[in-house]
Design an enzyme around this catalytic site. Structure first.
Site, PDB file in Angstrom:
ATOM      1  N   LEU A   1       0.811  -1.214   0.000  1.00  9.96           N
ATOM      2  CA  LEU A   1       0.000   0.000   0.000  1.00  9.96           C
ATOM      3  C   LEU A   1       0.846   1.267   0.000  1.00  9.96           C
ATOM      4  CD1 LEU A   1      -2.826  -0.983   2.528  1.00  9.96           C
ATOM      5  CD2 LEU A   1      -2.954  -0.923   0.034  1.00  9.96           C
ATOM      6  N   GLY A   2       1.977   1.235   0.661  1.00  4.66           N
ATOM      7  CA  GLY A   2       2.822   2.412   0.727  1.00  4.66           C
ATOM      8  C   GLY A   2       4.077   2.126   1.524  1.00  4.66           C
ATOM      9  N   TRP A   3       4.985   3.099   1.544  1.00  8.62           N
ATOM     10  CA  TRP A   3       6.235   2.944   2.269  1.00  8.62           C
ATOM     11  C   TRP A   3       6.749   4.325   2.658  1.00  8.62           C
ATOM     12  CZ3 TRP A   3       5.395   2.075  -2.816  1.00  8.62           C
ATOM     13  CH2 TRP A   3       6.045   2.903  -3.721  1.00  8.62           C
TER      14      TRP A   3
ATOM     15  N   ASP B   1       2.799  15.627  15.725  1.00  8.97           N
ATOM     16  CA  ASP B   1       3.193  15.515  14.312  1.00  8.97           C
ATOM     17  C   ASP B   1       1.967  15.655  13.413  1.00  8.97           C
ATOM     18  OD1 ASP B   1       4.942  15.249  12.225  1.00  8.97           O
ATOM     19  OD2 ASP B   1       4.987  13.060  12.274  1.00  8.97           O
TER      20      ASP B   1
ATOM     21  N   SER C   1       8.885   2.635   7.812  1.00  8.25           N
ATOM     22  CA  SER C   1       8.157   1.378   7.679  1.00  8.25           C
ATOM     23  C   SER C   1       7.597   1.212   6.277  1.00  8.25           C
ATOM     24  CB  SER C   1       7.007   1.332   8.698  1.00  8.25           C
ATOM     25  OG  SER C   1       6.113   2.420   8.456  1.00  8.25           O
ATOM     26  N   THR C   2       7.013   0.020   6.054  1.00  9.93           N
ATOM     27  CA  THR C   2       6.304  -0.317   4.817  1.00  9.93           C
ATOM     28  C   THR C   2       4.948  -0.897   5.196  1.00  9.93           C
ATOM     29  OG1 THR C   2       8.390  -0.820   3.710  1.00  9.93           O
ATOM     30  CG2 THR C   2       6.392  -1.652   2.687  1.00  9.93           C
ATOM     31  N   VAL C   3       3.901  -0.498   4.467  1.00  8.11           N
ATOM     32  CA  VAL C   3       2.531  -0.927   4.777  1.00  8.11           C
ATOM     33  C   VAL C   3       2.033  -1.846   3.664  1.00  8.11           C
ATOM     34  CG1 VAL C   3       0.180  -0.181   5.307  1.00  8.11           C
ATOM     35  CG2 VAL C   3       2.126   1.223   6.025  1.00  8.11           C
TER      36      VAL C   3
END
Length: 282
Positions: free
Chosen positions: A16-18, A141, A22-24
């Protein structure tokens, strides 16, 4: 893609994303029978420690909002996975859509429509009030990348359909690759077997094994014993005829007849039964 985690509960379907930490991945939860988003934190110790702190904070959010009525992210599960680069802390979330940054880019950085900005602002303030007032947590954040939209049902279904199609395509590609490797392996074995039969004369895989030479026996006779019966007999007959003509020119006939009888008897004798058995089995 296709790998399973936490004893087979979660199966990876699509990335899904990075980001920097992290990476998802979109994964399928076999127990709850639904799709989830699993974040794999980097294996370095400082990243792993930050992920454990995040788990504590998200667990507090879940404790104060068990029914999920506030617009904050919901931690479903967490576990650790050991991979080739070390141990990764993994967090399981509900599947969300694109970020607020994608909306800003879609509007060419000129601002979104006012009604949409009003709706987003209300949801954002509700979530921050819950985090600050009830959970006693300060969010440090706030930025467009950290504000995610909840996808509508049709968007979620589209994402799930695309992920399933990508997973099936990858599965077919891997199956085709395995089939090609098996075919290549079979061809290599067949070529090796054919080459062994030519080089070994039926002797098979032990091409380097040769029968021991006996005193007074020519090398061609030894080759004959190890499986080259026809070739050895022809070679011996030719060699004997050459040797005979040479010997007859310089030696007496009695000695020649003795040598000829002994050599011809060896060249015409068939291989022993033990060598024939080796040829048959190999």
């Amino acid at each position: 893609v296709g790998e399973s985690y936490k004893s087979g509960r979660y199966r990876a379907i699509q990335k899904l994303g990075w980001g920097h930490f992290s990476t998802v991945w979109l994964c399928y939860d076999a127990i709850e029978e639904r799709h989830v988003a699993v974040k794999f934190q980097k294996s370095a110790e400082n990243y792993a420690e930050a992920a454990r702190d995040e788990i504590k904070l998200l667990s507090d959010l879940r404790k104060f909002d068990p029914s999920g009525i506030y617009p904050v992210v919901h931690l479903i599960d967490h576990f650790e996975h050991r991979g080739p680069n070390g141990r990764h802390v993994c967090l399981v979330f509900e599947v969300l859509g694109k970020s607020l940054l994608s909306l800003i880019k879609r509007c060419n950085y000129r601002g979104a429509p006012v009604p949409l900005v009003r709706t987003i602002s209300i949801e954002l303030l509700r979530g921050l009030d819950f985090v600050h007032s009830q959970c006693k947590i300060i969010h440090t954040d706030i930025k467009p990348e950290n504000v995610l939209f909840v996808p509508p049902p049709e968007e979620y279904e589209r994402l799930r359909t695309e992920a399933a199609a990508a997973a099936n395509a990858l599965k077919k590609s891997r199956a085709k690759s395995r089939q090609m490797r098996r075919k290549q392996k079979t061809q290599n074995h067949a070529a090796h077997a054919a080459g062994g039969s030519k080089l070994g004369g039926g002797g098979g895989g032990h091409a380097g094994t040769r029968a021991p030479l006996t005193r007074g026996t020519s090398s061609n006779s030894a080759v004959e014993d190890s499986g080259y019966a026809k070739r050895g007999s022809v070679a011996n007959s030719n060699r004997n005829s050459i040797n005979n003509s040479t010997l007859n020119s310089g030696h007496n006939s009695n000695r020649n007849s003795t040598n000829n009888s002994s050599r011809n008897s060896r060249s015409s004798s068939p291989p022993t039964s033990s060598h024939n058995n080796v040829e048959t089995h190999l």
